[in-house]
Design an enzyme around this catalytic site. Structure first.
Site, PDB file in Angstrom:
ATOM      1  N   LYS A 141       0.725  -1.308   0.000  1.00 45.24           N
ATOM      2  CA  LYS A 141       0.065   0.026   0.018  1.00 45.24           C
ATOM      3  C   LYS A 141       0.773   1.130  -0.083  1.00 45.24           C
ATOM      4  CE  LYS A 141      -4.582  -1.905   1.926  1.00 45.24           C
ATOM      5  NZ  LYS A 141      -5.405  -1.727   2.621  1.00 45.24           N
ATOM      6  N   ARG A 174      -3.293  -9.771   5.412  1.00 48.56           N
ATOM      7  CA  ARG A 174      -3.896  -9.913   4.019  1.00 48.56           C
ATOM      8  C   ARG A 174      -2.752  -9.403   3.116  1.00 48.56           C
ATOM      9  NH1 ARG A 174      -6.338  -6.632   0.345  1.00 48.56           N
ATOM     10  NH2 ARG A 174      -7.895  -7.337  -1.041  1.00 48.56           N
TER      11      ARG A 174
END
Length: 271
Positions: free
Chosen positions: A214, A248
């Site tokens: 991210k 995740r």
């Protein structure tokens, strides 16, 4: 917590959720797996590398993403869920914030619903999850990243999500909470959330941490999405140390190894 046919510990071990984006435009792997056979090959690879659960998503949520019509999202996800369940003995999560997509996914065999809006986007979502009896992962999100006391307000937002779940009849022991790294948060707030994850344990639910590749990693290290593995591994180690139930991630093998090594150190080598 039972997800599919498997029992998962809610404390004491961190599991690895593998990301399968069947989309053309996801921020780091868009277009790679949006063909059924390629998707199945990727799942086979993730299973071999130690993934504990596969999270299938049919709509990109990257900044500036193009919303997908419900019918298109169903067409992308439901057949893949059905095919994965037919071929592999691994629990499958469906990443969607649309109740109709969730319902179609449940009918296709999904074992968990992963809602990035924490039941606040689609008023029917809570009922669909409740009626299914499935576990769910509910993420922190809000329309604007405006806070006076960030951690306190983020926890309050998640408490509101839990109230929505309770009113709909979703059992508390079937809920996982996601702090929502990269959603409605500044760069600094993302770092603060990762550093203060333990403060969310007061809500009484296990946590899922999703930092893989991210922007918080890209901004810190000044790296593009395909070069953020080391940064992701650091967040995984922190997730284990903070007691997260799941991480995740995109890169399965490396994160599985990071989890195992961290847990071995925290356990002091004890079996």
């Amino acid at each position: 917590m039972k997800i599919g046919s498997r029992e998962f510990q809610t404390k004491g071990h961190t599991y690895v959720m593998g990301i399968l984006n069947v989309t053309p435009d996801s921020f780091s792997d868009g277009g790679k797996w949006n063909d059924r056979e390629r998707a199945l090959k990727r799942v086979e690879e993730m299973v071999k590398q130690g993934a504990d659960l596969i999270d299938i998503g049919g709509e990109s949520t990257r900044p500036g993403y193009t919303p997908v019509e419900t019918e298109e999202e169903i067409a992308r996800t439901a057949p893949v869920i059905e095919a994965v369940k037919a071929r592999f003995d691994i629990p499958v999560s469906l990443d969607t914030c649309k109740s109709e997509v969730a319902l179609a996914g449940i009918q296709a065999g999904a074992d968990l619903i992963n809602d990035i809006w924490g039941l606040k986007q689609d008023e029917k979502m809570a009922g669909v999850i409740s009626d299914s009896g499935l576990p769910c992962c509910l993420m922190h999100n809000r329309k604007k990243a405006e806070y006076k006391n960030f951690m306190q307000e983020a926890a309050a937002d998640l408490a509101e999500t839990l109230q929505l779940a309770e009113r709909a009849g979703i059992e508390g022991d079937k809920i996982i909470l996601d702090p929502g790294i990269g959603f409605a948060k500044s760069y600094e707030q993302n770092l603060e959330m990762i550093n203060c994850l333990e403060e969310l344990h007061v809500l009484g639910c296990p946590l899922l941490l999703g930092c893989s590749r991210k922007s918080v990693i890209g901004l810190t290290l000044d790296l593009p999405a395909d070069q953020r593995l080391e940064g992701t591994l650091v967040t995984t180690v922190i997730g284990v140390m903070k007691g997260c139930m799941f991480v995740r991630v995109h890169d399965i093998q490396e994160n599985v190894r990071a989890v195992r090594m961290t847990e071995a150190i925290l356990g002091g080598g004890r079996n």
